[in-house]
Design a protein around this motif. Structure first.
Motif, PDB file in Angstrom:
ATOM      1  N   VAL A 265       0.788  -1.063  -0.054  1.00 38.88           N
ATOM      2  CA  VAL A 265      -0.123  -0.022  -0.049  1.00 38.88           C
ATOM      3  C   VAL A 265       0.886   1.260   0.107  1.00 38.88           C
ATOM      4  CG1 VAL A 265      -1.974  -1.084   1.173  1.00 38.88           C
ATOM      5  CG2 VAL A 265      -0.044  -0.404   2.534  1.00 38.88           C
ATOM      6  N   ALA A 266       1.892   1.228  -0.658  1.00 41.30           N
ATOM      7  CA  ALA A 266       2.827   2.283  -0.720  1.00 41.30           C
ATOM      8  C   ALA A 266       2.157   3.480  -1.310  1.00 41.30           C
ATOM      9  CB  ALA A 266       4.081   1.884  -1.398  1.00 41.30           C
ATOM     10  N   GLU A 267       1.603   3.345  -2.320  1.00 45.03           N
ATOM     11  CA  GLU A 267       0.880   4.667  -2.823  1.00 45.03           C
ATOM     12  C   GLU A 267      -0.146   5.295  -1.859  1.00 45.03           C
ATOM     13  OE1 GLU A 267       1.568   5.853  -5.668  1.00 45.03           O
ATOM     14  OE2 GLU A 267       2.898   4.555  -6.587  1.00 45.03           O
ATOM     15  N   GLU A 268      -0.668   4.499  -1.140  1.00 47.30           N
ATOM     16  CA  GLU A 268      -1.836   5.053  -0.160  1.00 47.30           C
ATOM     17  C   GLU A 268      -0.824   5.796   0.967  1.00 47.30           C
ATOM     18  OE1 GLU A 268      -4.976   4.887  -0.545  1.00 47.30           O
ATOM     19  OE2 GLU A 268      -4.564   4.127  -2.481  1.00 47.30           O
ATOM     20  N   ILE A 269      -0.009   5.158   1.413  1.00 44.22           N
ATOM     21  CA  ILE A 269       1.230   5.957   2.301  1.00 44.22           C
ATOM     22  C   ILE A 269       1.452   7.335   1.941  1.00 44.22           C
ATOM     23  CG2 ILE A 269       2.927   5.754   4.051  1.00 44.22           C
ATOM     24  CD1 ILE A 269       2.580   2.654   3.825  1.00 44.22           C
ATOM     25  N   ALA A 270       1.943   7.213   0.732  1.00 41.01           N
ATOM     26  CA  ALA A 270       2.556   8.448   0.290  1.00 41.01           C
ATOM     27  C   ALA A 270       1.611   9.495  -0.024  1.00 41.01           C
ATOM     28  CB  ALA A 270       3.167   7.976  -1.322  1.00 41.01           C
TER      29      ALA A 270
END
Length: 419
Positions: A265-270
């Motif tokens: 979920v890297a994009e959501e964290i970013a």
């Protein structure tokens, strides 16, 4: 006046001059306080690599850095030819310098500059650490105290950098009671702040009623005001997404600790500008009961970098040891960053994750984490590349003072690259 009296007066004048020199610093003696690190390759972190560079240190700060810098005649010179010079390492969550980790209300009152771990930290190149003590009690999800310290062996006054840098929140997606309590208290604090704003904006203060601050919500108010970030342990995707929901609802700053499945979920964290703390070599088996991706991934750091997530790196153990499984504790922090490189992360970002980015996450990047004019002279000199497994710290300086030298170490002076 007789010759005898002349000699007597002369001696008194010379004695008076000598005494006065003890209390006044001349420009000549000031020059003696300058330290120069000369001839090494300077890994500045934020300004590239300066080959055969020089660093000047005055008053515990970096006063100049670059090539072809004139060194004052009276300066103390440290020869770093053939060596790598870089900022001291910044460790988030290290167990160092604190006496007893329970029932502590203020880190400053529990620091020990002579603790064994402090000397080991210097030998490891770690000059700055975020430390914590205490834990939540009962059903409370919040507890403990934190601080940023320097591993300044032997001088208590030089250790504390900043108190209460983050707020530890011990909660997970499966801990429903604490999760509910945490949300309820945030909502109570949020309601109070709204009422307080309405009161402060009222034109007629006499007719307006000042809201009474609820007891026990000071920490939640600090979180809502974004004065400190909340640190939540969030290993799985479910934990991470639950933490991001808190950011969406309350707008608090957040650091996710142990984010093993952050790569999913890297994009959501970013999107939410949330920081993470990871251990690249940490392994977690995939959940075979679900169809979506799960488990650990050596490419975690590289994926987070691509998404634009800011992260720091720590090893599996945050203690300093001279025994046990080699390379798995704070004695080998660069090795953990090297694992991220083996997973596809570029070396520059890996270095940042144990220096300037770690300093940014805990709010001290204005003083630490890179070699820049005006920053604290917390510097390490290495005998090889930071990510080579045979590299040792040769010297460690904090505030411009040499606090560790491998050649004088009881533990490491006998070890050479030939062995």
């Amino acid at each position: 006046m007789s010759k005898k009296n002349i000699h007597r007066v002369t001696r008194r004048l010379l004695f008076a001059l000598a005494i006065s020199m003890m209390f006044f610093i001349s420009p000549l003696s000031a020059a003696e306080e300058v330290t120069a690190i000369r001839g090494g390759d300077l890994y500045t972190i934020t300004g590239g690599i300066i080959k055969n560079g020089t660093i000047l240190i005055e008053g515990g700060k970096i006063s100049d850095i670059g090539q072809n810098i004139e060194i004052p005649k009276k300066a103390k010179v440290i020869d770093a030819r053939g060596k790598i010079v870089m900022p001291g390492l910044v460790a988030i969550g290290a167990e160092v310098g604190v006496i007893g980790y329970r029932n502590i209300t203020k880190i400053a009152d529990s620091l020990d500059p002579f603790e064994f771990s402090v000397s080991l930290a210097l030998a490891s190149g770690i000059t700055t650490a975020m430390v914590s003590a205490g834990r939540p009690s009962g059903d409370s999800p919040i507890g403990g105290v934190t601080a940023v310290i320097k591993t300044y062996y032997g001088d208590l006054d030089q250790m504390l950098v900043k108190e209460s840098v983050v707020q530890m929140v011990m909660i997970s997606n499966r801990d429903w009671l604490r999760k509910t309590t945490f949300k309820q208290n945030l909502r109570k604090a949020q309601s109070y702040l709204r009422k307080l704003t309405t009161y402060q904006q009222a034109k007629d203060k006499k007719k307006a009623e000042e809201p009474k601050k609820p007891r026990g919500l000071d920490t939640y108010i600090r979180l809502l005001r974004r004065e400190v970030p909340a640190v939540l342990p969030a290993t799985t995707t479910g934990d991470i997404l639950a933490a991001l929901e808190l950011v969406d609802e309350f707008g608090i700053r957040m650091i996710l600790a142990g984010a093993v499945e952050a790569w999913i979920v890297a994009e959501e964290i970013a999107k939410r500008d949330v920081c993470v703390v990871i251990t690249p070599r940490q392994k977690q088996r995939p959940n075979e009961d679900i169809s979506r991706p799960s488990g650990s991934n050596l490419e975690n750091a590289a994926i987070l970098k691509k998404a634009g997530v800011k992260f720091a790196i720590i090893p599996p153990s945050t203690s300093f040891e001279t025994w046990g499984v080699v390379g798995r504790d704070m004695m080998a922090l660069p090795m953990e960053a090297a694992f991220a490189v083996s997973g596809g992360l570029d070396e520059q970002t890996a270095l940042e994750a144990i220096t300037i980015t770690a300093a940014e996450i805990i709010g001290v990047a204005d003083r630490l984490g890179s070699l820049q004019v005006g920053k604290d002279a917390d510097i390490i000199i290495l005998d090889g590349h930071p990510f080579h497994h045979k590299t040792f710290v040769e010297s460690t300086l904090i505030n411009g003072k040499v606090l560790y030298e491998k050649s004088k170490s009881l533990y490491f002076s006998h070890i050479t690259h030939d062995e």
